[in-house]
Motif scaffolding. Structure first.
Motif, mmCIF file in Angstrom:
data_model
loop_
_atom_site.group_PDB
_atom_site.id
_atom_site.type_symbol
_atom_site.label_atom_id
_atom_site.label_comp_id
_atom_site.label_asym_id
_atom_site.label_seq_id
_atom_site.Cartn_x
_atom_site.Cartn_y
_atom_site.Cartn_z
ATOM 1 N N THR A 4 17.968 8.999 9.780
ATOM 2 C CA THR A 4 17.263 10.384 9.523
ATOM 3 C C THR A 4 16.314 10.523 10.850
ATOM 4 O O THR A 4 15.817 9.407 11.549
ATOM 5 C CB THR A 4 16.360 10.461 8.418
ATOM 6 N N LYS A 6 13.258 11.444 10.608
ATOM 7 C CA LYS A 6 12.113 10.861 10.369
ATOM 8 C C LYS A 6 12.050 9.377 10.586
ATOM 9 O O LYS A 6 10.972 9.109 11.182
ATOM 10 C CB LYS A 6 11.873 11.289 8.757
ATOM 11 N N GLU A 7 12.999 9.057 10.359
ATOM 12 C CA GLU A 7 12.958 7.438 10.600
ATOM 13 C C GLU A 7 12.994 7.105 12.042
ATOM 14 O O GLU A 7 12.304 6.429 12.883
ATOM 15 C CB GLU A 7 14.371 6.955 10.082
ATOM 16 N N LEU A 10 9.300 9.456 13.925
ATOM 17 C CA LEU A 10 8.213 9.432 13.254
ATOM 18 C C LEU A 10 7.625 8.142 12.973
ATOM 19 O O LEU A 10 6.314 7.654 12.563
ATOM 20 C CB LEU A 10 7.902 10.381 12.035
ATOM 21 N N ASP A 65 6.182 16.206 13.161
ATOM 22 C CA ASP A 65 6.563 16.054 11.733
ATOM 23 C C ASP A 65 7.336 17.304 11.323
ATOM 24 O O ASP A 65 8.595 17.232 10.890
ATOM 25 C CB ASP A 65 5.401 15.836 10.819
ATOM 26 N N ALA A 68 10.701 17.610 13.366
ATOM 27 C CA ALA A 68 11.562 16.540 12.851
ATOM 28 C C ALA A 68 12.293 17.224 11.456
ATOM 29 O O ALA A 68 13.648 17.215 11.224
ATOM 30 C CB ALA A 68 11.019 15.331 12.667
ATOM 31 N N ALA A 69 11.231 17.711 10.647
ATOM 32 C CA ALA A 69 11.871 18.320 9.339
ATOM 33 C C ALA A 69 12.875 19.565 9.668
ATOM 34 O O ALA A 69 13.958 19.710 8.942
ATOM 35 C CB ALA A 69 10.658 18.629 8.417
ATOM 36 N N GLU A 72 16.056 18.135 10.816
ATOM 37 C CA GLU A 72 16.829 17.228 10.139
ATOM 38 C C GLU A 72 18.200 17.645 9.249
ATOM 39 O O GLU A 72 19.136 16.902 9.666
ATOM 40 C CB GLU A 72 16.034 16.779 8.886
#
Length: 150
Positions: A4, A6-7, A10, A65, A68-69, A72
Motif C-alpha cells: 500500500t 501508506k506502507e 509513510l 498522509d 497517500a490516501a 491509494e
C-alpha cells in the motif's frame, strides 16, 4: 515488498527520504515551466518560499498522509492490474488522479489561516490541474522507486 502507499510512503524510516524526493520533484516541475503561465507559477512558488523558508518541505510532509490516501485507490488498481509503471498508469487516469490530489490541496488552502498563502494558491489554482497532470509521470516514477526499496 510493501503493498500500500501508506506502507511505502509513510513508514517512519522512509518518510524523510520520500519528503525530500517530493520537494525535489516540485522544484523540478516548477523550474521546467515556461511561458506566461510558467512565469506566474515560478513567481508564486518563489513568493511562498520567501514567506517562510522551508515551507515546501513542511507542506509536503503535512500533506503526505492525505496525498497517500487520495492515491491509494489508484495504486491498488495499478497493483491489481499487474502494472509495471505507476507514472504511466497515473497518466492514463490523469483527470481522476489530478482531481484527487487537488481535492487535498484545495481543502488545506481553504483551512489556512494565512491570507498570503490563500492569495498565492488562488492565483495558481486555475491552472493547477494541468500542472498536476504534467507531474504525474514523475510522481509515479518516484513512488515506484520507493516501492522497490520498501
Amino acid at each position: 515488498m510493501a503493498e500500500t502507499l501508506k506502507e511505502i510512503l509513510l513508514d517512519s524510516s522512509r518518510r524523510p527520504d520520500v519528503v525530500t524526493d517530493l520537494v525535489t520533484l516540485v522544484d523540478e516541475e516548477v523550474a521546467e515551466k515556461g511561458g506566461v503561465s510558467g512565469t506566474v507559477v515560478k513567481t508564486g512558488y518563489a513568493a511562498v518560499k520567501k514567506i517562510k523558508p522551508g515551507i515546501i518541505g513542511s507542506a509536503v510532509d503535512s500533506l503526505l498522509d492525505d496525498f497517500a490516501a487520495a492515491l491509494e485507490p489508484f495504486y491498488a488498481d495499478y497493483r491489481g492490474s499487474g502494472g509495471a509503471d505507476f507514472g504511466a498508469y497515473l497518466s492514463g487516469r490523469s483527470d481522476e488522479a489530478a482531481d484527487a490530489l487537488l481535492a487535498v490541496t484545495d481543502s488545506r488552502a481553504e483551512k489556512s489561516s494565512r491570507d498570503s498563502i490563500k492569495k498565492v494558491y488562488s492565483k495558481l489554482r486555475p491552472q493547477g490541474k494541468n500542472h498536476v497532470q504534467e507531474a504525474l509521470p514523475r510522481l509515479g516514477k518516484l513512488i515506484d522507486k520507493h516501492a522497490a526499496a520498501a
